[in-house]
Motif scaffolding. Sequence first.
Motif, PDB file in Angstrom:
ATOM      1  N   LEU A 181       0.823  -1.217   0.000  1.00 53.43           N
ATOM      2  CA  LEU A 181       0.000   0.000   0.000  1.00 53.43           C
ATOM      3  C   LEU A 181       0.851   1.260   0.000  1.00 53.43           C
ATOM      4  O   LEU A 181       0.418   2.304  -0.476  1.00 53.43           O
ATOM      5  CB  LEU A 181      -0.908   0.030   1.233  1.00 53.43           C
ATOM      6  N   GLY A 182       2.045   1.143   0.552  1.00 50.80           N
ATOM      7  CA  GLY A 182       2.898   2.318   0.661  1.00 50.80           C
ATOM      8  C   GLY A 182       3.887   2.484  -0.464  1.00 50.80           C
ATOM      9  O   GLY A 182       4.604   3.492  -0.511  1.00 50.80           O
ATOM     10  N   ALA A 184      -4.903   4.331  -4.670  1.00 49.24           N
ATOM     11  CA  ALA A 184      -6.255   4.851  -4.445  1.00 49.24           C
ATOM     12  C   ALA A 184      -7.300   3.779  -4.683  1.00 49.24           C
ATOM     13  O   ALA A 184      -8.280   3.666  -3.924  1.00 49.24           O
ATOM     14  CB  ALA A 184      -6.504   6.053  -5.356  1.00 49.24           C
ATOM     15  N   ASP A 185      -7.109   2.960  -5.715  1.00 47.38           N
ATOM     16  CA  ASP A 185      -8.058   1.875  -5.995  1.00 47.38           C
ATOM     17  C   ASP A 185      -8.065   0.851  -4.857  1.00 47.38           C
ATOM     18  O   ASP A 185      -9.122   0.354  -4.449  1.00 47.38           O
ATOM     19  CB  ASP A 185      -7.703   1.188  -7.311  1.00 47.38           C
ATOM     20  N   LEU A 186      -6.878   0.525  -4.357  1.00 50.45           N
ATOM     21  CA  LEU A 186      -6.780  -0.442  -3.264  1.00 50.45           C
ATOM     22  C   LEU A 186      -7.447   0.089  -2.002  1.00 50.45           C
ATOM     23  O   LEU A 186      -8.175  -0.638  -1.315  1.00 50.45           O
ATOM     24  CB  LEU A 186      -5.320  -0.778  -2.989  1.00 50.45           C
ATOM     25  N   VAL A 187      -7.179   1.341  -1.678  1.00 49.31           N
ATOM     26  CA  VAL A 187      -7.781   1.936  -0.484  1.00 49.31           C
ATOM     27  C   VAL A 187      -9.296   1.932  -0.599  1.00 49.31           C
ATOM     28  O   VAL A 187     -10.011   1.590   0.366  1.00 49.31           O
ATOM     29  CB  VAL A 187      -7.237   3.364  -0.264  1.00 49.31           C
ATOM     30  N   ALA A 188      -9.828   2.272  -1.757  1.00 47.83           N
ATOM     31  CA  ALA A 188     -11.281   2.247  -1.961  1.00 47.83           C
ATOM     32  C   ALA A 188     -11.820   0.831  -1.806  1.00 47.83           C
ATOM     33  O   ALA A 188     -12.881   0.612  -1.203  1.00 47.83           O
ATOM     34  CB  ALA A 188     -11.623   2.808  -3.337  1.00 47.83           C
ATOM     35  N   SER A 195      12.222   0.992   8.483  1.00 43.99           N
ATOM     36  CA  SER A 195      12.005   1.807   7.290  1.00 43.99           C
ATOM     37  C   SER A 195      10.935   1.208   6.387  1.00 43.99           C
ATOM     38  O   SER A 195      10.838   1.568   5.216  1.00 43.99           O
ATOM     39  CB  SER A 195      13.322   1.940   6.503  1.00 43.99           C
ATOM     40  N   ASP A 196      10.131   0.305   6.930  1.00 43.86           N
ATOM     41  CA  ASP A 196       9.099  -0.362   6.129  1.00 43.86           C
ATOM     42  C   ASP A 196       8.072   0.651   5.629  1.00 43.86           C
ATOM     43  O   ASP A 196       7.722   1.598   6.344  1.00 43.86           O
ATOM     44  CB  ASP A 196       8.393  -1.426   6.969  1.00 43.86           C
ATOM     45  N   PRO A 197       7.561   0.458   4.410  1.00 45.94           N
ATOM     46  CA  PRO A 197       6.566   1.400   3.883  1.00 45.94           C
ATOM     47  C   PRO A 197       5.324   1.472   4.769  1.00 45.94           C
ATOM     48  O   PRO A 197       4.868   0.461   5.328  1.00 45.94           O
ATOM     49  CB  PRO A 197       6.215   0.809   2.508  1.00 45.94           C
ATOM     50  N   LEU A 198       4.788   2.680   4.880  1.00 43.31           N
ATOM     51  CA  LEU A 198       3.578   2.904   5.667  1.00 43.31           C
ATOM     52  C   LEU A 198       2.351   2.943   4.767  1.00 43.31           C
ATOM     53  O   LEU A 198       2.424   3.403   3.624  1.00 43.31           O
ATOM     54  CB  LEU A 198       3.651   4.246   6.395  1.00 43.31           C
ATOM     55  N   PRO A 199       1.205   2.516   5.274  1.00 44.78           N
ATOM     56  CA  PRO A 199      -0.033   2.765   4.531  1.00 44.78           C
ATOM     57  C   PRO A 199      -0.337   4.260   4.519  1.00 44.78           C
ATOM     58  O   PRO A 199       0.131   4.998   5.393  1.00 44.78           O
ATOM     59  CB  PRO A 199      -1.086   1.978   5.326  1.00 44.78           C
ATOM     60  N   PRO A 200      -1.111   4.729   3.567  1.00 46.60           N
ATOM     61  CA  PRO A 200      -1.402   6.165   3.472  1.00 46.60           C
ATOM     62  C   PRO A 200      -2.465   6.577   4.486  1.00 46.60           C
ATOM     63  O   PRO A 200      -3.665   6.459   4.242  1.00 46.60           O
ATOM     64  CB  PRO A 200      -1.902   6.318   2.033  1.00 46.60           C
ATOM     65  N   LEU A 201      -2.031   7.085   5.630  1.00 42.98           N
ATOM     66  CA  LEU A 201      -2.936   7.374   6.742  1.00 42.98           C
ATOM     67  C   LEU A 201      -4.092   8.272   6.325  1.00 42.98           C
ATOM     68  O   LEU A 201      -5.264   7.948   6.583  1.00 42.98           O
ATOM     69  CB  LEU A 201      -2.173   8.044   7.887  1.00 42.98           C
ATOM     70  N   HIS A 202      -3.783   9.380   5.700  1.00 43.23           N
ATOM     71  CA  HIS A 202      -4.821  10.378   5.426  1.00 43.23           C
ATOM     72  C   HIS A 202      -5.760   9.913   4.312  1.00 43.23           C
ATOM     73  O   HIS A 202      -6.962  10.146   4.380  1.00 43.23           O
ATOM     74  CB  HIS A 202      -4.169  11.715   5.115  1.00 43.23           C
ATOM     75  N   ALA A 203      -5.199   9.243   3.308  1.00 47.34           N
ATOM     76  CA  ALA A 203      -6.047   8.726   2.236  1.00 47.34           C
ATOM     77  C   ALA A 203      -6.989   7.650   2.759  1.00 47.34           C
ATOM     78  O   ALA A 203      -8.166   7.584   2.358  1.00 47.34           O
ATOM     79  CB  ALA A 203      -5.187   8.169   1.102  1.00 47.34           C
TER      80      ALA A 203
END
Length: 386
Positions: A243-244, A252-256, A272-280
Amino acid sequence: MGELTLLRDGNPWGTGTPTDLYIRNGRFVAAGEPDRVIDLAGAQVFPGLIDAHCHLDKTLWGARWVPNTAGPRLADKIDYVRRRGVEFGVPSADRVAALLRHMSSRGTTRVRTHTDVAPHLGLDGCHAVREAAEQVADRITVQQAAFPQFGLLTNPGTLELMDRALRTGLAQVVGGIDPAGVDRDPVRHLDAVFGLATTHAAPVDLHLHDRGTLGAWQLELIIERTRATGMHGRVTVGHAYALGDVEPARQADLVAGLAEAGISIATCAAHSDPLPPLHAMGAAGANLAAGSDGIRDLWSPYGDGDMLTRARQLAYRADCHADDEIEVALRAATFGGAIALGHSGYGLREGDVADLVAVPGATAAESVVTCGERALVMHAGKVVAP
């Protein structure tokens, strides 16, 4: 009727003003004549912190220091635990119980832990965690996921052990791990995981470390499977690094898709692992929970079992500076975890279970950033700290 406790002069999160809270028989109730008064001196009051993703069975908490010599790759760490776990006395019910007491003292009231299940281990980890959880049941509530750390399809006999753990009540959640990256057969892996979930009416919580397009594709498969099995609100994906690190349009498609299917993402904001998009995710209505991952174990020497410091780490790594942004991270360590764990009656309203932590600070954001000593921790209305 039960004793009525008054928590005086606390600042319940979201009110912005000192408010008295009343507790009877383990729940928040309407005001009355108190039998006992606890003065919070203006501290911020949050619902009990929730660790939605950890590995209690692997912990070395309280043991002698073990220099970490695992390699950097996921496969290296998995193999290191397999080879050396018994040498260091893993799993240990005493260590797990000690860690749970510590987590409780820092304000965590509920935990979902992923316990290794494999033929060379049997269900020893599940038994150790249950023994420890029973010792501290008045302080903290523990859910276990039967977790195929060493592979589900690639490690014959694991599926049958997971089934036994669920059938006997040792585990309450069906785990999974990298259907493609570890098990090399995502369709059969999801068949097995969701099959167990259907058979035992249990939620699902999968680890997904695979990144980029491979990880994104597996997220799509999990979304499709969740819809097809009618498991809306009962599936969590841990880490979900893809996701990150996928392109914005696909993200955006995945989050939806996650929001529509009611799938929670549990992040540990580690290293340093990728973060999910908190605000999205927040804007789309997708649920984000937070967890510790490993705590002083053979995977990593780090981890302190404090979900307030984890919320701070998440906010820091997500570049959250404004108060409302910092509170997004706090929400992941509270309400987001409650949703992922299926914990109803959660919050600070009348009728909710009286799980709470009080922390010094003029605002919620200050309490997260400063991570002060806990002025009060309660679990189901019982004082467990200080």
